[in-house]
Scaffold this active site. Structure first.
Site, short mmCIF file in Angstrom:
data_model
loop_
_atom_site.label_atom_id
_atom_site.label_comp_id
_atom_site.label_asym_id
_atom_site.label_seq_id
_atom_site.Cartn_x
_atom_site.Cartn_y
_atom_site.Cartn_z
N SER A 99 19.63 -15.12 8.21
CA SER A 99 20.97 -14.81 7.68
C SER A 99 21.23 -13.30 7.78
O SER A 99 20.29 -12.50 7.86
CB SER A 99 21.08 -15.29 6.23
OG SER A 99 19.97 -14.89 5.48
N GLU A 152 23.56 -10.06 6.09
CA GLU A 152 24.38 -9.62 4.95
C GLU A 152 25.32 -8.48 5.35
O GLU A 152 24.92 -7.54 6.03
CB GLU A 152 23.44 -9.15 3.83
CG GLU A 152 24.18 -8.67 2.59
CD GLU A 152 23.23 -8.38 1.44
OE1 GLU A 152 22.38 -9.24 1.10
OE2 GLU A 152 23.34 -7.27 0.88
N ASP A 156 24.65 -4.67 -10.92
CA ASP A 156 24.49 -3.42 -11.66
C ASP A 156 25.89 -2.91 -11.94
O ASP A 156 26.71 -2.83 -11.02
CB ASP A 156 23.74 -2.38 -10.82
CG ASP A 156 22.29 -2.79 -10.61
OD1 ASP A 156 21.63 -3.15 -11.61
OD2 ASP A 156 21.84 -2.76 -9.46
N PHE A 197 18.60 5.54 -1.53
CA PHE A 197 18.90 4.16 -1.89
C PHE A 197 17.65 3.49 -2.49
O PHE A 197 17.73 2.77 -3.49
CB PHE A 197 19.35 3.45 -0.62
CG PHE A 197 20.08 2.17 -0.85
CD1 PHE A 197 21.11 2.09 -1.77
CD2 PHE A 197 19.74 1.02 -0.13
CE1 PHE A 197 21.78 0.90 -1.99
CE2 PHE A 197 20.40 -0.17 -0.33
CZ PHE A 197 21.42 -0.24 -1.27
N HIS A 212 16.31 -12.59 5.90
CA HIS A 212 17.68 -12.20 5.55
C HIS A 212 17.81 -10.72 5.92
O HIS A 212 17.08 -9.88 5.38
CB HIS A 212 17.89 -12.41 4.04
CG HIS A 212 19.25 -12.03 3.55
ND1 HIS A 212 20.37 -12.82 3.72
CD2 HIS A 212 19.68 -10.93 2.87
CE1 HIS A 212 21.41 -12.25 3.16
NE2 HIS A 212 21.03 -11.08 2.64
P1 FAD Z 1 18.44 -10.81 -13.09
O1 FAD Z 1 17.70 -11.89 -12.43
O2 FAD Z 1 19.39 -11.20 -14.17
O3 FAD Z 1 17.35 -9.79 -13.66
C1 FAD Z 1 17.73 -8.46 -13.98
C2 FAD Z 1 16.61 -7.79 -14.79
O4 FAD Z 1 16.56 -8.37 -16.09
C3 FAD Z 1 15.20 -7.93 -14.22
O5 FAD Z 1 14.51 -6.75 -14.52
C4 FAD Z 1 14.61 -9.09 -14.98
O6 FAD Z 1 13.19 -8.96 -15.07
C5 FAD Z 1 15.27 -8.93 -16.33
N1 FAD Z 1 15.54 -10.19 -17.04
C6 FAD Z 1 15.98 -11.36 -16.51
N2 FAD Z 1 16.15 -12.27 -17.49
C7 FAD Z 1 15.82 -11.66 -18.65
C8 FAD Z 1 15.81 -12.05 -20.03
N3 FAD Z 1 16.14 -13.29 -20.40
N4 FAD Z 1 15.43 -11.14 -20.96
C9 FAD Z 1 15.09 -9.87 -20.60
N5 FAD Z 1 15.09 -9.44 -19.32
C10 FAD Z 1 15.46 -10.31 -18.37
N6 FAD Z 1 24.04 -6.03 -6.52
C11 FAD Z 1 25.39 -6.02 -6.51
O7 FAD Z 1 25.98 -5.34 -7.37
N7 FAD Z 1 26.13 -6.75 -5.61
C12 FAD Z 1 25.54 -7.54 -4.68
O8 FAD Z 1 26.22 -8.19 -3.89
C13 FAD Z 1 24.11 -7.58 -4.65
N8 FAD Z 1 23.46 -8.37 -3.77
C14 FAD Z 1 22.09 -8.46 -3.82
C15 FAD Z 1 21.43 -9.33 -2.95
C16 FAD Z 1 20.05 -9.45 -2.98
C17 FAD Z 1 19.36 -10.40 -2.04
C18 FAD Z 1 19.28 -8.66 -3.88
C19 FAD Z 1 17.79 -8.73 -3.89
C20 FAD Z 1 19.93 -7.79 -4.75
C21 FAD Z 1 21.33 -7.69 -4.75
N9 FAD Z 1 22.02 -6.85 -5.62
C22 FAD Z 1 23.39 -6.81 -5.61
C23 FAD Z 1 21.28 -6.02 -6.58
C24 FAD Z 1 21.12 -6.73 -7.96
O9 FAD Z 1 22.36 -7.06 -8.49
C25 FAD Z 1 20.39 -5.77 -8.87
O10 FAD Z 1 19.06 -5.60 -8.45
C26 FAD Z 1 20.45 -6.10 -10.35
O11 FAD Z 1 19.95 -4.98 -11.07
C27 FAD Z 1 19.64 -7.32 -10.76
O12 FAD Z 1 20.25 -8.46 -10.38
P2 FAD Z 1 19.46 -9.87 -10.50
O13 FAD Z 1 20.40 -10.92 -10.10
O14 FAD Z 1 18.16 -9.79 -9.85
O15 FAD Z 1 19.25 -9.90 -12.10
#
Ligand code: FAD
Length: 277
Positions: free
Chosen positions: A6, A8, A99, A205, A255
């Protein structure tokens, strides 16, 4: 088993950027990827732009997955966007916490697991859901094992597979896969691959997202100074070899973070597909 590939994109801000992206998409689509994905600015900053590119890509007959997060949005707003995607025929979403951009004030960050639950609750099994994974561990995670447990929670909540943050150290990925398996995760975890084209941008980054550039690699890249051609040539060779190692070691696909550029990911993908279709 065949591998999944894929690409991005991020949504460009200008009309000229969007036109150029169409060209990039056409060239990369000729390699027959499984899907494209389009990032989303948490807080809704790219909402219309992401949606526009997703819908237009879909209209061109190309499979595409929008990235999505709650950011500071109300549930109704997020649901409306999901419904628009469903009606348009989108079949896959990358569900994230995101974020919050600085300057947006204090907004509660809503974990990706909650978004996965929300999408499943409202749309059942319509969408394939991807979530993010971090072989070098997310910067906010309380610990290595906790981060893996949170990944498991997202997958158990209904996500189908995960795509990783980029990394340059194959061992981090393989160790992570083992740890995930020991924690009971049995869904595919696709490595996210970042090309190396500009060292100072990459270093900045990487500091922000917690991805590590191994010391030897940063010293090597620094050594090229302003000779960007050499950085790009070495970077392509190194990252292509990394892809081969990952695929050979059992990664279910790749990806690519394209940065909206055709090269070098086109050549990398060709090399990958030649050995691992
Ligand atoms: P989560 O899975 O919710 O986790 C975030 C943090 O919280 C982690 O440290 C985890 O350990 C912790 N955590 C999870 N659940 C709990 C809980 N119940 N209690 C306490 N802590 C918890 N960012 C963007 O803004 N836009 C994008 O389009 C984007 N695309 C991405 C695509 C990929 C493939 C990746 C790997 C990252 C992408 N990001 C994007 C970055 C991502 O949004 C950030 O890394 C963000 O800080 C974490 O998102 P997450 O979905 O992993 O969060």
């Amino acid at each position: 088993m065949s591998k999944r590939y894929s690409f991005e994109f991020f949504p460009p801000k200008t009309e000229a950027g969007r036109d150029k992206l169409k060209q990039t998409r056409t060239e990369l689509n000729a390699l027959d990827p499984d899907f494209f994905s389009v990032t989303y600015g948490a807080g809704g900053s790219t909402r219309d732009n992401t949606r526009g590119i997703v819908l237009e890509t879909l209209a061109a007959g190309i499979d595409v997955a929008p990235h999505l997060s709650f950011g500071g949005d109300e549930e109704a707003e997020v649901l409306s966007l999901i419904e628009q995607y469903r009606e348009a025929g989108v079949r896959r979403i990358v569900a994230l916490r995101g974020d919050i951009p600085s300057g947006m004030g204090a907004t509660r960050l809503i974990y990706a697991r909650e978004l996965v639950e929300f999408i499943r609750k409202h749309t059942g099994d319509h969408f394939e859901l991807e979530v993010a994974a971090y072989p070098e561990i997310h910067p906010d995670a309380p610990s290595y094992d906790q981060d893996i447990q949170f990944l498991k929670d997202k997958l158990d909540a209904g996500a189908n597979s995960a795509i990783t943050q980029y990394f340059f150290n194959a061992d981090a990925y393989f160790y992570f896969l083992d740890a995930c398996e020991k924690a009971g995760i049995d869904k595919p975890i696709y490595p996210g691959i970042m090309p190396i084209t500009n060292y100072s941008n990459l270093a900045r980054f990487s500091r922000n997202c917690g991805a590590e550039i191994p010391r030897w690699l940063s010293r090597k890249l620094e050594g090229y100074g302003s000779d960007l051609e050499s950085v790009a040539a070495f970077g392509e060779e190194y990252v292509t070899e990394l892809c081969q190692i990952l695929l050979e070691g059992g990664a279910p696909g790749i990806h690519f973070y394209t940065m909206n550029q055709v090269q070098p990911v086109k050549r990398m993908m060709e090399a990958c597909k030649a050995s691992y279709p």
